[in-house]
Scaffold this active site. Structure first.
Site, PDB file in Angstrom:
ATOM      1  N   ARG A 297     -96.937  16.587 -62.349  1.00 42.94           N
ATOM      2  CA  ARG A 297     -98.367  16.771 -62.547  1.00 42.94           C
ATOM      3  C   ARG A 297     -99.081  15.532 -62.020  1.00 42.94           C
ATOM      4  O   ARG A 297     -99.089  14.493 -62.672  1.00 42.94           O
ATOM      5  CB  ARG A 297     -98.637  16.946 -64.038  1.00 42.94           C
ATOM      6  CG  ARG A 297     -99.989  17.488 -64.405  1.00 42.94           C
ATOM      7  CD  ARG A 297    -100.229  17.336 -65.906  1.00 42.94           C
ATOM      8  NE  ARG A 297    -100.497  15.946 -66.247  1.00 42.94           N
ATOM      9  CZ  ARG A 297    -100.264  15.408 -67.441  1.00 42.94           C
ATOM     10  NH1 ARG A 297     -99.728  16.114 -68.398  1.00 42.94           N
ATOM     11  NH2 ARG A 297    -100.549  14.131 -67.672  1.00 42.94           N
ATOM     12  N   HIS A 301    -103.570  15.748 -67.667  1.00 41.49           N
ATOM     13  CA  HIS A 301    -103.295  17.068 -68.268  1.00 41.49           C
ATOM     14  C   HIS A 301    -104.441  18.025 -67.964  1.00 41.49           C
ATOM     15  O   HIS A 301    -104.232  19.175 -67.606  1.00 41.49           O
ATOM     16  CB  HIS A 301    -103.123  16.905 -69.780  1.00 41.49           C
ATOM     17  CG  HIS A 301    -103.169  18.192 -70.543  1.00 41.49           C
ATOM     18  ND1 HIS A 301    -102.152  19.125 -70.483  1.00 41.49           N
ATOM     19  CD2 HIS A 301    -104.114  18.711 -71.374  1.00 41.49           C
ATOM     20  CE1 HIS A 301    -102.478  20.157 -71.247  1.00 41.49           C
ATOM     21  NE2 HIS A 301    -103.657  19.936 -71.798  1.00 41.49           N
ATOM     22  N   TYR A 310    -100.980   6.230 -70.144  1.00 40.42           N
ATOM     23  CA  TYR A 310     -99.581   6.402 -70.569  1.00 40.42           C
ATOM     24  C   TYR A 310     -98.560   6.408 -69.438  1.00 40.42           C
ATOM     25  O   TYR A 310     -97.380   6.544 -69.678  1.00 40.42           O
ATOM     26  CB  TYR A 310     -99.436   7.667 -71.424  1.00 40.42           C
ATOM     27  CG  TYR A 310    -100.000   8.929 -70.788  1.00 40.42           C
ATOM     28  CD1 TYR A 310     -99.285   9.637 -69.830  1.00 40.42           C
ATOM     29  CD2 TYR A 310    -101.259   9.416 -71.172  1.00 40.42           C
ATOM     30  CE1 TYR A 310     -99.805  10.781 -69.271  1.00 40.42           C
ATOM     31  CE2 TYR A 310    -101.781  10.566 -70.612  1.00 40.42           C
ATOM     32  CZ  TYR A 310    -101.057  11.251 -69.671  1.00 40.42           C
ATOM     33  OH  TYR A 310    -101.571  12.386 -69.109  1.00 40.42           O
TER      34      TYR A 310
END
Lengths: 402, 324
Positions: A297, A301, A310
């Site tokens: 990805r 998100h 992160y």
């Protein structure tokens, strides 16, 4: 157009780490008296070699025209994705959840379905929906939740529904579509209809009870299901290795008595081949397959997420070098099937088409007030009639144009 | 006309509809060969085969999730959840999916199930075989909830539930599965949804109840009659959307109301019934609306007869409300 390789199907091609478990094909473990256990292909299938040649064992033998058409779907998906992010940043739409970097996984697998097969989406598969035929305008109307939105402005952007395109309905809870897809295919099997369901989910969803339920029912009732696990590395901020102690997500297939296979999720032809084999196997009545498509990805998100919190840029950069669109374009270039001019034209056309759709969507009215109460039940019960009258008679919320 | 108990009447309805409509399939834990732990599906497996009467893996979420998928394909699944207390693994599928499918898809995907499950206490089942979870489903837009109290209604309401276009939770009061007996017509008939029944006419006060507590309310009403208090007892039959007209008409006549249910008192359906009465006929009230309910504790085992709102607890409230 077959992608099968029977010799690879039942034996392990484990060429990965020594820690990877062996395939169960034909071993002594027979807990369910169902004959030979299905195998798991651990070594990710890869079709397009670095030199531009194709692995003959898995070459899906697509025509040049098919490959170009699929590539153009990937480009189109990418352009729409990027523009929708911009629209969200401009405050013109509230939300977008995209597929940046996962185009090969999504379009390759959807393309491997036959016309009669049904797709059960997670929420990242708008590219598949458009490829299945939903007009771009309808999708953009969904992004705006206007009166023309096929789901009547009742859900967040990217929570579309595509029954005319044999495409399910998106909900946000993780994994719920998995058991539904199994039940849908199971019903088709009961009716002896030649139909397979392809259900999408991320690797995070393999932790959900619905993954377990779906895979378990699929194994017991041998349903015609393809479980397409988009292993894109991250479930929002949680990395894939924190979802499972299994060596691979495909390994989970063994416990359910279904087939498992891994593929290079950024190799369009590999995803196509792995999915096509699973579809054909399901259609032959040989049960379900869990396809683990290894991808990444590249975006957050959703537009609500900042992945810099992160994960490291170096990790993202490493995956950018494996960008599925760039890889497939390079492959097409080696074969002389595509060029910059064509790509520029496609990108400009897509951007212009999208701009027109956005303009129309922004000009469209909001859903009617009354429509809030429609479709809760087939007919309005007394309490909703009362509440509808209360809404219509009452003061209006500010800024909603009614 | 044959005499049946609730179990036989529900079984009769399932058999009739399975013969009439080949889309109907029954699935659940132990519903096949053994005919369900309460034998409600007895004989259906032998008659209709394993593709239409399906013994599933032991997973309520899996049962409802796959049943939704079957419904979307065009079948008409009637899943059984073995006890209402075990429905919660499927709560996500029922609340997030089944109830919202038609709405969220803009009408593209109606999702029609009838989920049958035994509910209620008084059978020494402790808190995992005794609960009455109706409020937790009534609060979810898009669901209908039905609860019959006798064999005639059980058959007629189940057939109506199956033919209704919306998802229905069909709650079967297990305490009266075999105790409630009566004449049940052979063949096809329906009892309409959202129509209550005035089971006992009366002029002094109204009792609104449902499920197994109907019989306790009738017992209390008969005892109250000996004191000169004539209670009108209403069996809701369909818990949601409920029959507001019958309730309001009765309360306008009596001016007094007691709601009786065995689910916990707080946020029980009784709260909503009282609120609706306040909204719709406040000026007709002669006494504060009252509730006699299960307590807000987990359902107890040894003391279950103290927990349930049985006739001995209902009667004093009828007197109090009538004499207020």
């Amino acid at each position: 157009m077959s992608a099968t390789n029977p010799t690879q199907e039942t034996k392990s091609t484990n060429a990965g780490s020594a820690a990877e478990p062996k395939s169960n094909g034909g071993t002594a473990v027979q807990p369910t008296q169902r004959g030979a256990l299905p195998g798991v292909i651990h070594e990710p299938i890869r079709v397009i070699r670095d030199d531009g040649s194709l692995d003959p064992a898995w070459d899906p033998k697509l025509s040049d025209a098919q490959m170009v058409a699929l590539y153009e779907q990937m480009v189109r998906t990418r352009i729409i994705d990027e523009r929708l992010v911009t629209l969200q940043r401009q405050g013109r739409i509230g939300f977008h959840i995209g597929s940046l970097g996962e185009e090969a996984t999504i379009l390759g697998s959807a393309a491997a379905c036959r016309p009669q097969d049904w797709i059960w989406p997670c929420y990242r598969e708008f590219g598949a929906l458009l490829m299945r035929g939903m007009p771009l305008q309808a999708y953009v109307d969904n992004m705006f939740g206007n009166a023309n939105d096929p789901v009547k402005g009742r859900q967040m952007p990217d929570h579309y529904s595509g029954k005319p395109y044999k495409f399910g309905s998106v909900s946000s809870p993780i994994g719920t579509q998995i058991t539904q897809a199994v039940g849908f295919g199971w019903a088709a099997k009961m009716r002896k209809d030649d139909l397979v369901t392809l259900v999408y989910f991320g690797e995070g969803a393999t932790s959900s009870n619905e993954f377990h339920n779906g895979a378990n029912f699929a194994g017991v009732f041998k349903t015609p299901t393809v479980f397409l696990c988009r292993n894109n590395g991250w479930a929002i901020s949680v990395p894939a290795h924190k979802q499972s102690g299994s060596q691979t997500f495909a390994d989970k297939a063994v416990a359910y008595g279904i087939h498992g296979v891994r593929c290079d999720g950024n190799d369009l032809l590999a995803v196509y081949a792995a999915t096509r084999q699973a579809v054909e196997r399901a259609a032959r009545g040989e049960g379900a397959t869990l396809v683990e498509s290894l991808t990444y990805r590249l975006s957050g998100h959703s537009t609500s997420d900042d992945p810099k919190a992160y994960r490291k840029d170096t990790e993202v950069d490493a995956w950018k070098s494996k960008d599925p669109n760039v890889r497939f374009r390079a492959f097409l270039d080696k074969r002389g099937l595509y060029d910059d001019k064509r790509q520029t034209t496609l990108e400009e056309q897509t951007a212009a088409e999208l701009a027109d759709c956005v303009k129309a969507a922004e000009a469209a009215p909001l859903p009617s007030l009354e429509s809030m109460f429609d479709d809760v039940y087939a007919e309005l019960p007394w309490h909703l009639r009362e509440q509808r009258a209360e809404l219509l008679a009452g003061p209006r919320a500010k800024g909603h144009g009614h | 006309m044959p005499q049946m108990n609730m179990v036989q009447a529900i079984n009769d309805a399932l058999r009739l509809e399975m013969k009439r409509d080949d889309r109907v399939v029954v699935l659940g834990e132990d519903v096949g060969k053994v005919g369900g732990v309460f034998r409600v599906t007895a004989g259906l497996y032998d008659e209709f085969g394993e593709d239409r009467v399906i013994d599933t893996p032991l997973s309520e979420g899996g049962i409802i999730g796959t049943a939704i998928g079957m419904a979307l394909y065009g079948l008409l699944p009637i899943p059984e959840i073995q006890f209402g207390d075990f429905i919660f693994p499927a709560y996500d599928q029922i609340v997030s999916e089944l109830a919202k499918f038609r709405y969220r898809s803009g009408g593209e995907y109606p999702s029609k199930l009838v989920i049958r499950t035994p509910v209620g206490g008084g059978i020494r089942g402790g808190h995992y075989h005794s609960q009455s979870p109706e409020s937790q489903f009534i609060h979810v837009a898009g669901l209908k909830v039905v609860c019959p109290t006798n064999p005639y209604d059980a058959k007629g309401l189940l057939l109506a539930s199956i033919r209704d276009p919306d998802p229905v939770l069909f709650f079967e009061p297990k305490r009266i599965y075999r105790a409630a007996k009566g004449e049940v017509p052979e063949g096809d008939y329906t009892v309409p949804l959202s129509k209550a029944a005035v089971v006992r006419p009366g002029k002094h006060l109204t009792v609104v109840t449902w499920g197994a507590m109907l019989y306790e309310a009738l017992d209390a009403a008969n005892q109250a009659a000996q004191k000169g208090i004539e209670a009108e007892v209403i069996d809701l039959r369909t818990l949601w959307p409920l029959d507001i007209d019958t309730i309001v008409e009765s309360v306008k006549k009596t001016g007094r109301v007691v709601v009786v249910h065995e689910a916990p008192k707080t946020c029980g359906l009784g709260s909503e019934v009282v609120a609706l009465i306040n909204e719709k006929c406040f000026l007709h009230l002669e006494a504060p609306p009252a509730r006699v309910c299960g307590f807000d504790t987990p359902f107890p085992y040894t003391l279950e007869m103290e927990y349930l709102p049985l006739a001995h607890r209902i009667l004093p409230q009828l007197v109090t409300t009538a004499q207020f």
